[in-house]
Design an enzyme around this catalytic site. Sequence first.
Site: not given
Ligand code: TEU
Length: 581
Positions: A131, A227, A284, A357-358
């Site tokens: 990642d 990311d 992402e 994980h989000d």
């Molecule tokens: O997430 C990036 C992010 O912008 C998320 O808020 C995304 O837009 C949202 O999940 C969409 O549903 C990434 C990682 O996945 C997250 O765990 C981190 O906290 C974030 O970046 C910061 O690095």
Amino acid sequence: MIMTHSSRIFAIIVAIILGFCADIAFAEGNMSETNLKWWQKSIVYQIYPKSFQDTNNTGTGDLPGITQHLDYVKSLGAGAIWISPFYPSPGVDNGYDVSDYVGIDPKYGTMADFEKLIREAKSRDIRIVMDLVFNHTSNQHEWFLESSSSRDNAKADWYIWRDEPTNWRAIFGGSAWTWCESRKQYYLHTFAVEQPDLNWENPEVRKALFDAANFWLSKGVGGFRIDAITYIKKPGKFQNFEPDGIDGLRSIHDITANSPGILDFLREFKREVFDGHDIFTVGEANGVPSDELKYWSGSDGVFDMIFEFNVTRLPFAKHGEFWCKPSDWTILDFKNAINSTQQGARKTWCPVFFENHDEPRSVNHFFPKNADQKKAARVLAVMLMTLRGTPFVFQGEELGAINVDWDNIEMFDDLSTRWQYDFAIQDGFSREEAMNAVRFFSRDNARTPMQWNSKANAGFTGENVKPWLPVNSSYKFINAESEEKDPDSILNFYRELVSFRNQNPELLSGEYELLLPNDEKIFAYSRGQKIIIAVNLSTSDAELPEEFLTNTQLLLDTESGTSMDPRLLRGLEARIYRLGM
Ligand code: TEU
């Protein structure tokens, strides 16, 4: 000509049977099973290393814990494991605040542990996917320590510094600008205060990042998940915008995501790192409209595929991302969201995913409270394994994991959860309303320790150790060990679906076609003009049009035998048919 549902599906099926559309599929996508790449045929399993398996009783998962479970991961058909960050990090955002891009955080193990993991995985034909968190570093990264020390050091221009802030809100709440006393300036952070944004305009920054990625390629990694990549380019002008909340701020996402010129950076990234390697890349990429997908993914794009969030962001499509203010959505909206991702990636490729994980657990996220969670897990699994694209399974999803039932905000660790809760209270919501929203949306729903067995701490760590985040109380009945033994478990259903997918090449390469577009309960689609999938996404019975039952062979049914009438699709029942007898 306007067609009714059943005349449309009938027309499609007739066309399919007569072979009228036979050539469209491969002409459009130019894909057949034989020319698919390895990552298009396999499943990617996502591991959140902090919560997977603790082997040294610290309460935190580690790399040897991943190595220990490689056979389990293999049994799910995975050809790759995407591991969330395990670089050195102060851990403010659980590793997404990186303080050294080319190291291993000692709490996860050593470089030797990582090399062993790569080797052991490779011997099982599994590749390890890193990642890359390149939009920002930790504020403890030595680059930031130097950059923030004065206005004239060698890295003074490695981050984004301004004399005046704007009214942009960081994704984890509060102003996106934080004052730095030593420079007497503000720095920009899209996420937390401790995650300062790198200045991609500076060629030295880009080179340092590309060098770090190349370091991991030299270790033999099989790909990258990149990311928050839509935020790396900032707009030409920094100015205030119309506020969208009571704090007078405006979400930075609306202002900086996918800024013009970003593709120049990304193309350079591809040239300097990805090109010439047998790896896959998934960006992402929240905020990329479907008509721009062609620049972002596929053979003419930058990445092999991108995560966009049509489906998981359904409740937030209309009113920003405040958890207490989600919009209502219908099954039709859900179908349309999935369909638009599938259509958008027609000429390229996409990941298929319902969790990461989000996100909260999918059985809670996409179905009403009273829905049977096992049935919900099964229909999601059917879609995951039969939609066109690479299925991404997040740890525990294969067990039918569910959200937490915690009633105290103190039990939650995630910084974004804490912020959403505080903001909701300031915005006038009651504690109960705020807690309901937190329980429903919190990222910690995904991050509780993996449920391996029904012993104390679910086998994640020693029975007397305090895990870094409490175990979900469902572990007594949702865990890998008991599901392993139960032929009707979600786990075994996943495995059955994986082999089903492998035995039916249309599910890998066949074109996706939406059927019954206006049906308010059934999500139906065909693959490769040969296979038809019908999923009742509602919790009540629905009627399948006659055409599904004529000249078709039932291959799989999640509710086999519960209905005497084959036209009746039970609530949360999924069936797969093959056209022709
Ligand atoms: O997430 C990036 C992010 O912008 C998320 O808020 C995304 O837009 C949202 O999940 C969409 O549903 C990434 C990682 O996945 C997250 O765990 C981190 O906290 C974030 O970046 C910061 O690095």
